[in-house]
Design an enzyme around this catalytic site. Structure first.
Site, PDB file in Angstrom:
ATOM      1  CB  CYS A  80      -0.962  -0.015   1.178  1.00 53.67           C
ATOM      2  SG  CYS A  80      -0.212  -0.519   2.737  1.00 53.67           S
TER       3      CYS A  80
HETATM    4  N1  LIG Z   1      -4.212  -4.235   4.709  1.00 54.00           N
HETATM    5  C1  LIG Z   1      -3.623  -3.523   3.735  1.00 54.00           C
HETATM    6  O1  LIG Z   1      -3.836  -2.292   3.584  1.00 54.00           O
HETATM    7  C2  LIG Z   1      -2.687  -4.186   2.772  1.00 54.00           C
HETATM    8  C3  LIG Z   1      -2.245  -5.483   2.940  1.00 54.00           C
HETATM    9  N2  LIG Z   1      -1.411  -6.055   2.032  1.00 54.00           N
HETATM   10  C4  LIG Z   1      -0.974  -7.441   2.160  1.00 54.00           C
HETATM   11  O2  LIG Z   1      -2.056  -8.309   1.779  1.00 54.00           O
HETATM   12  C5  LIG Z   1      -1.999  -9.524   2.510  1.00 54.00           C
HETATM   13  C6  LIG Z   1      -3.327  -9.716   3.251  1.00 54.00           C
HETATM   14  O3  LIG Z   1      -3.475  -8.613   4.125  1.00 54.00           O
HETATM   15  P1  LIG Z   1      -4.795  -8.350   4.975  1.00 54.00           P
HETATM   16  O4  LIG Z   1      -5.977  -8.658   4.147  1.00 54.00           O
HETATM   17  O5  LIG Z   1      -4.648  -7.007   5.557  1.00 54.00           O
HETATM   18  O6  LIG Z   1      -4.591  -9.469   6.107  1.00 54.00           O
HETATM   19  P2  LIG Z   1      -5.558  -9.929   7.278  1.00 54.00           P
HETATM   20  O7  LIG Z   1      -4.710 -10.061   8.490  1.00 54.00           O
HETATM   21  O8  LIG Z   1      -6.741  -9.034   7.353  1.00 54.00           O
HETATM   22  O9  LIG Z   1      -6.029 -11.400   6.793  1.00 54.00           O
HETATM   23  C7  LIG Z   1      -5.137 -12.451   6.658  1.00 54.00           C
HETATM   24  C8  LIG Z   1      -5.849 -13.636   6.011  1.00 54.00           C
HETATM   25  O10 LIG Z   1      -4.908 -14.703   5.859  1.00 54.00           O
HETATM   26  C9  LIG Z   1      -5.548 -15.917   6.214  1.00 54.00           C
HETATM   27  N3  LIG Z   1      -4.541 -16.886   6.659  1.00 54.00           N
HETATM   28  C10 LIG Z   1      -3.579 -16.695   7.593  1.00 54.00           C
HETATM   29  N4  LIG Z   1      -2.825 -17.819   7.699  1.00 54.00           N
HETATM   30  C11 LIG Z   1      -3.329 -18.718   6.818  1.00 54.00           C
HETATM   31  C12 LIG Z   1      -2.988 -20.050   6.443  1.00 54.00           C
HETATM   32  N5  LIG Z   1      -1.969 -20.697   7.029  1.00 54.00           N
HETATM   33  N6  LIG Z   1      -3.715 -20.665   5.489  1.00 54.00           N
HETATM   34  C13 LIG Z   1      -4.752 -20.031   4.913  1.00 54.00           C
HETATM   35  N7  LIG Z   1      -5.138 -18.777   5.221  1.00 54.00           N
HETATM   36  C14 LIG Z   1      -4.422 -18.126   6.161  1.00 54.00           C
HETATM   37  C15 LIG Z   1      -6.506 -15.532   7.327  1.00 54.00           C
HETATM   38  O11 LIG Z   1      -7.512 -16.523   7.365  1.00 54.00           O
HETATM   39  P3  LIG Z   1      -8.285 -16.998   8.721  1.00 54.00           P
HETATM   40  O12 LIG Z   1      -8.995 -15.801   9.244  1.00 54.00           O
HETATM   41  O13 LIG Z   1      -9.188 -18.042   8.173  1.00 54.00           O
HETATM   42  O14 LIG Z   1      -7.240 -17.546   9.651  1.00 54.00           O
HETATM   43  C16 LIG Z   1      -7.017 -14.180   6.812  1.00 54.00           C
HETATM   44  O15 LIG Z   1      -8.088 -14.374   5.929  1.00 54.00           O
HETATM   45  C17 LIG Z   1      -0.810  -9.389   3.480  1.00 54.00           C
HETATM   46  O16 LIG Z   1       0.312 -10.003   2.928  1.00 54.00           O
HETATM   47  C18 LIG Z   1      -0.617  -7.879   3.575  1.00 54.00           C
HETATM   48  O17 LIG Z   1       0.689  -7.557   3.925  1.00 54.00           O
HETATM   49  C19 LIG Z   1      -1.038  -5.390   0.895  1.00 54.00           C
HETATM   50  C20 LIG Z   1      -1.451  -4.103   0.668  1.00 54.00           C
HETATM   51  C21 LIG Z   1      -2.292  -3.398   1.606  1.00 54.00           C
HETATM   52  C1  LIG Z   2      -0.569   0.501   9.121  1.00 50.52           C
HETATM   53  C2  LIG Z   2       0.242  -0.745   8.871  1.00 50.52           C
HETATM   54  O1  LIG Z   2       0.557  -1.479   9.789  1.00 50.52           O
HETATM   55  N1  LIG Z   2       0.571  -0.993   7.602  1.00 50.52           N
HETATM   56  C3  LIG Z   2       1.342  -2.145   7.202  1.00 50.52           C
HETATM   57  C4  LIG Z   2       1.529  -2.176   5.703  1.00 50.52           C
HETATM   58  C5  LIG Z   2       0.693  -3.254   5.035  1.00 50.52           C
HETATM   59  C6  LIG Z   2       1.228  -3.746   3.721  1.00 50.52           C
HETATM   60  O2  LIG Z   2       0.983  -3.273   2.649  1.00 50.52           O
HETATM   61  O3  LIG Z   2       2.096  -4.735   3.884  1.00 50.52           O
HETATM   62  P1  LIG Z   2       2.789  -5.789   2.911  1.00 50.52           P
HETATM   63  O4  LIG Z   2       3.891  -5.161   2.210  1.00 50.52           O
HETATM   64  O5  LIG Z   2       3.275  -6.840   3.815  1.00 50.52           O
HETATM   65  O6  LIG Z   2       1.780  -6.248   1.954  1.00 50.52           O
HETATM   66  C7  LIG Z   2       2.717  -2.140   7.842  1.00 50.52           C
HETATM   67  O7  LIG Z   2       3.320  -1.090   7.976  1.00 50.52           O
HETATM   68  O8  LIG Z   2       3.211  -3.238   8.093  1.00 50.52           O
END
Ligand SMILES: NC(=O)C1=CN([C@@H]2O[C@H](COP(=O)(O)OP(=O)(O)OC[C@H]3O[C@@H](n4cnc5c(N)ncnc54)[C@H](OP(=O)(O)O)[C@@H]3O)[C@@H](O)[C@H]2O)C=CC1
Ligand SMILES: CC(=O)N[C@@H](CCC(=O)OP(=O)(O)O)C(=O)O
EC number: 1.2.1.38
Length: 352
Positions: free
Chosen positions: A155
């Site tokens: 992000c």
């Molecule tokens: N939040 C953001 O703004 C952004 C996030 N990202 C990246 O996107 C990815 C997802 O982030 P986000 O949606 O925030 O994460 P969340 O913490 O909200 O969700 C994580 C998900 O992963 C699942 N999970 C965890 N372990 C396992 C496993 N062993 N097998 C299957 N499923 C699993 C969980 O399922 P369950 O609940 O069933 O355990 C849950 O649905 C991350 O890598 C994050 O860094 C990238 C850009 C922006």
């Molecule tokens: C506010 C906050 O905690 N933000 C996250 C960024 C999430 C993200 O984009 O992480 P990945 O690169 O792992 O997809 C952090 O700084 O770790």
């Protein structure tokens, strides 16, 4: 399009913030049918058990991960998992013919030693990883169209690279002077509970974290170096801000030509993003607010030259869960499938 012509899609990590945002976007997408939801601790649950207000959107239960089963049902798989899992799941999915869009950092790096050093994860999927494309359509549109594996950007990198790319690509700044000051809402940290994201910790406060060591630094540097065709280092400082969604990234750099003025740069940015339906370059004197982007796949860019210091200041606002994550992944899928780049993606903000 009839139901049988729709592309079948699976979402692994369906319970997370990325997963739920994908479900909301893809439920409204005219060319897609969601046929599989996967998870870990949520496996076996109805979607409405997790998000009662979304039960009407999706009837699938969340299932435990079975890669062969996913591949047999899905043409396309989105992985919204913690870092370090996609690199274990993706090889089998690709081998079985799925297109994969990974929201984590696993397929963002061209040099896996850099990934391993920053993410403390060893892996053995180098052959697959070498075919991954960095999923920032504004920079890599043509490569995305021809790829089966997309490493969707983080992000902060999305917001920061939209601000920096025209300056670097056109050699307008001294790259060694780049400073990125960025602020994110707490949904950026995901749904899987961390203490600093609790309301009691984050509310009524603003602070930096990961100073001089945040893992998005090498990701931003990789793309800046690619654009500059030389090694670029950046100073990146993220902050957690007490709001749910949105990132504002403010970028500073010294101009090579101190005679450039704001209007010159607005013209250059407007030309650079002419074919990018989601980037809005703002007029002189208008600076972006996260509120304008929230709920949309848009990125708003404001530009100002400070002729007193010789620096340019570029501000970039996105919704971290849409342009910074799930929306950008759908934008990439649209390109991979040969659909209109903006098909099914929102452009109207939540507020006002
Ligand atoms: N939040 C953001 O703004 C952004 C996030 N990202 C990246 O996107 C990815 C997802 O982030 P986000 O949606 O925030 O994460 P969340 O913490 O909200 O969700 C994580 C998900 O992963 C699942 N999970 C965890 N372990 C396992 C496993 N062993 N097998 C299957 N499923 C699993 C969980 O399922 P369950 O609940 O069933 O355990 C849950 O649905 C991350 O890598 C994050 O860094 C990238 C850009 C922006
Ligand atoms: C506010 C906050 O905690 N933000 C996250 C960024 C999430 C993200 O984009 O992480 P990945 O690169 O792992 O997809 C952090 O700084 O770790």
């Amino acid at each position: 399009m009839t139901e049988s012509q729709k592309v079948t899609v699976g979402i692994v990590g369906a319970s997370g913030y990325g997963g739920v945002q994908l479900i909301k976007l893809l439920s409204e997408h005219p060319a897609i049918e969601i046929v599989y939801l996967g998870g870990d601790s949520s496996a076996g649950k109805e979607y409405a058990d997790l998000y009662p207000h979304l039960g009407h959107l999706i009837k699938n239960k969340i299932e435990a991960i079975d890669l062969d089963e996913i591949a047999s049902r899905c043409q396309v798989v989105f992985l919204g998992l913690p870092n370090g899992l996609a690199c274990k799941f993706t090889p089998r999915l690709i081998e079985k013919g799925c297109k994969v869009l990974d929201l984590s950092a696993d397929y963002r790096f061209t040099n896996l030693d850099t990934y391993s050093a920053w993410y403390k994860t060893e892996r053995d999927d180098g052959a697959i990883a070498s075919n991954a494309v960095y999923g920032l359509p504004e920079l890599y549109r043509d490569q995305i169209k021809n790829s089966a594996l997309i490493g969707c950007p983080g992000c902060y990198p999305t917001a920061s690279l939209l601000a920096l790319s025209p300056l670097i690509k056109q050699g307008l700044i001294l790259p060694e002077t780049i400073i990125i000051d960025a602020k994110s809402g707490t949904s950026g940290g995901g749904r899987q509970g961390k203490i600093n994201l609790l309301l009691a910790e984050a509310d009524n406060s603003l602070g930096a974290y990961g100073v001089a060591k945040h893992r998005h630094t090498p990701e931003i540097e990789q793309i800046c170096s690619d654009l500059a065709r030389s090694d670029v280092k950046v100073q990146f400082t993220p902050h957690l801000i007490p709001m749910v969604r949105g990132i504002l990234s403010t970028v500073y750099a010294t101009l090579r030509d101190p005679g450039l003025v704001t209007e010159d740069l607005i013209t250059i940015y407007s030309a650079f993003y002419r074919s990018s339906p989601f980037v809005k370059v703002l007029p002189s004197g208008i600076y972006p607010q996260t509120k304008w982007a929230c709920g949309t796949n848009l990125g708003y860019i404001g530009i100002e030259v400070d002729s007193r210091t010789g620096r340019v200041i570029v501000m970039s606002a996105i919704d971290n869960l849409i342009k910074g994550q799930a929306g950008q992944a759908v934008q990439c899928l649209n390109l991979m499938m040969g659909w209109a780049e903006d098909l099914g993606l929102p452009k109207l903000a939540f507020y006002p």
